[in-house]
Enzyme design. Sequence first.
Site, mmCIF file in Angstrom:
data_model
loop_
_atom_site.group_PDB
_atom_site.id
_atom_site.type_symbol
_atom_site.label_atom_id
_atom_site.label_comp_id
_atom_site.label_asym_id
_atom_site.label_seq_id
_atom_site.Cartn_x
_atom_site.Cartn_y
_atom_site.Cartn_z
ATOM 1 C CG HIS A 70 168.092 45.875 41.896
ATOM 2 N ND1 HIS A 70 169.128 45.757 41.002
ATOM 3 C CD2 HIS A 70 167.791 47.203 41.961
ATOM 4 C CE1 HIS A 70 169.440 46.969 40.552
ATOM 5 N NE2 HIS A 70 168.648 47.862 41.120
ATOM 6 C CB CYS A 116 166.643 47.545 38.422
ATOM 7 S SG CYS A 116 167.494 49.105 38.242
ATOM 8 C CG ASN A 160 171.657 50.061 40.524
ATOM 9 O OD1 ASN A 160 171.469 49.099 39.783
ATOM 10 N ND2 ASN A 160 170.683 50.853 40.924
HETATM 11 O O1 UT7 Z 1 168.063 50.590 40.807
HETATM 12 C C1 UT7 Z 1 166.895 51.303 40.745
HETATM 13 C C2 UT7 Z 1 166.483 51.802 42.000
HETATM 14 N N1 UT7 Z 1 167.344 52.857 42.496
HETATM 15 C C3 UT7 Z 1 167.463 52.979 43.774
HETATM 16 O O2 UT7 Z 1 166.953 52.165 44.489
HETATM 17 C C4 UT7 Z 1 168.165 54.180 44.342
HETATM 18 C C5 UT7 Z 1 167.374 54.664 45.516
HETATM 19 N N2 UT7 Z 1 167.875 55.839 46.175
HETATM 20 C C6 UT7 Z 1 169.042 55.866 46.840
HETATM 21 O O3 UT7 Z 1 169.786 54.925 46.853
HETATM 22 C C7 UT7 Z 1 169.349 57.113 47.636
HETATM 23 O O4 UT7 Z 1 168.225 57.950 47.647
HETATM 24 C C8 UT7 Z 1 170.562 57.894 47.075
HETATM 25 C C9 UT7 Z 1 171.843 57.132 47.385
HETATM 26 C C10 UT7 Z 1 170.429 58.104 45.588
HETATM 27 C C11 UT7 Z 1 170.657 59.269 47.764
HETATM 28 O O5 UT7 Z 1 170.717 59.114 49.158
HETATM 29 P P1 UT7 Z 1 169.790 60.008 50.105
HETATM 30 O O6 UT7 Z 1 170.175 59.690 51.482
HETATM 31 O O7 UT7 Z 1 168.375 59.747 49.691
HETATM 32 O O8 UT7 Z 1 170.276 61.473 49.769
HETATM 33 P P2 UT7 Z 1 169.467 62.681 49.133
HETATM 34 O O9 UT7 Z 1 169.126 62.420 47.717
HETATM 35 O O10 UT7 Z 1 168.351 63.035 50.052
HETATM 36 O O11 UT7 Z 1 170.569 63.805 49.178
HETATM 37 C C12 UT7 Z 1 171.113 64.248 50.390
HETATM 38 C C13 UT7 Z 1 172.202 65.247 50.108
HETATM 39 C C14 UT7 Z 1 171.809 66.338 49.131
HETATM 40 O O12 UT7 Z 1 172.349 67.553 49.600
HETATM 41 P P3 UT7 Z 1 171.439 68.637 50.334
HETATM 42 O O13 UT7 Z 1 170.382 68.998 49.332
HETATM 43 O O14 UT7 Z 1 170.896 67.939 51.541
HETATM 44 O O15 UT7 Z 1 172.403 69.727 50.638
HETATM 45 C C15 UT7 Z 1 172.521 65.945 47.858
HETATM 46 O O16 UT7 Z 1 172.824 67.055 47.039
HETATM 47 O O17 UT7 Z 1 173.365 64.599 49.545
HETATM 48 C C16 UT7 Z 1 173.769 65.313 48.374
HETATM 49 N N3 UT7 Z 1 174.397 64.385 47.456
HETATM 50 C C17 UT7 Z 1 175.713 64.110 47.477
HETATM 51 N N4 UT7 Z 1 176.712 64.532 48.251
HETATM 52 C C18 UT7 Z 1 177.946 64.047 48.017
HETATM 53 C C19 UT7 Z 1 173.794 63.680 46.488
HETATM 54 N N5 UT7 Z 1 174.717 62.919 45.842
HETATM 55 C C20 UT7 Z 1 175.916 63.178 46.443
HETATM 56 C C21 UT7 Z 1 177.212 62.689 46.238
HETATM 57 N N6 UT7 Z 1 178.184 63.136 47.052
HETATM 58 N N7 UT7 Z 1 177.509 61.794 45.281
#
Ligand code: UT7
Length: 325
Positions: free
Chosen positions: A252, A113, A282
């Site tokens: 970004h 990125c 993204n």
């Molecule tokens: O461009 C390069 C850099 N990339 C980034 O900057 C991305 C950085 N990270 C993020 O944007 C966020 O961490 C995410 C959007 C990827 C995830 O958000 P989060 O609030 O950190 O969620 P998490 O990964 O802690 O997941 C929380 C829950 C999980 O369920 P459990 O384990 O708590 O039951 C996931 O399985 O959300 C679940 N989950 C989803 N649920 C519905 C993960 N993806 C999805 C989804 N729909 N698409």
Amino acid sequence: MSKAVILGTGSCLPKRIVTNAELEQMVETSDEWITSRTGIRSRHIAGRGEQNYQLAAKAGRRALAVTGIDPQELDLIIVATISPHMIMPSTACFVQAELGAENGFAYDINAACAGFTYGLDMANNYIRNRPEMKILLIGAETLSTRVNWQDRNTCVLFGDGAGAVVLTGTSDESGIIGSCLHSDGTLWQLLCMDSPESHNPDLRPDDWVGPHIRMNGSEIFKHAVRMMEDAVNTLLRKHGLGIADVNLMIPHQANTRILKNLRERLGLPEEKVFINLSKYGNTSAASIPIALDEAHRQGRLNRGDLILLCTFGGGLTWGSLLLRW
Ligand code: UT7
């Protein structure tokens, strides 16, 4: 001393728009989850005739059209990408052929990125030595070819598109002021994408799962906010500037919660941060040049404005760059 100035911007998004509601049909997710956790409402996904290099060439042609510079006048084409349609030749060579820019040389860079921001720094260094150079810098991605469409953790996040700028030298007030770039290869596992399967079984990574994007989202989130904040503050300090001097930050576009956190830590008001993530998702190396082009077309960039770019991605790679419009 001469430095690089942006003469024109352009972008190209694939025709097809995929909404969160459509993704609900593919993986166990919801519009509510995607919108509230990321800020993304839809993304453009490439179809036939929209290979990475074709989007890149269109964005490049649009940026050139703004400047009146003929493709044959280009000395260099750089494409920042992590999703080329072929590994070799480079996407930049395909763009060169599409544009008929046969008088220059062309190559790709991979800094995830952060690729476009690294590319601006490279262009600036070429131009410091040869101010007459005309450089086309493009960030282009077809990440739809690289996500695992069964993995809800990643497939809802990414989109396709391309953005471009044309640069040359200037000795007036405008142009690139400086940059603060970093990488940390020890953290590569937080965000990565495997290669196609190795034909040499001895060299196949033990945990090979296919050429897909893999990400530890929450760890990336924490690093992203802290590292971009550091990169911005270090760069401003180095140039004797404060956050209040910045007219517009173009970050970004990965997650609106990351950007809110970053904005609050930097002390920037909301209206000074350009965000278009909800429409495009993204787009990795393409996100900043697409945003730059959109900001330009919306009249958000005025002559003399101090523009701050900041970025973060796999590698890890991250950094900031300041330019005077
Ligand atoms: O461009 C390069 C850099 N990339 C980034 O900057 C991305 C950085 N990270 C993020 O944007 C966020 O961490 C995410 C959007 C990827 C995830 O958000 P989060 O609030 O950190 O969620 P998490 O990964 O802690 O997941 C929380 C829950 C999980 O369920 P459990 O384990 O708590 O039951 C996931 O399985 O959300 C679940 N989950 C989803 N649920 C519905 C993960 N993806 C999805 C989804 N729909 N698409």
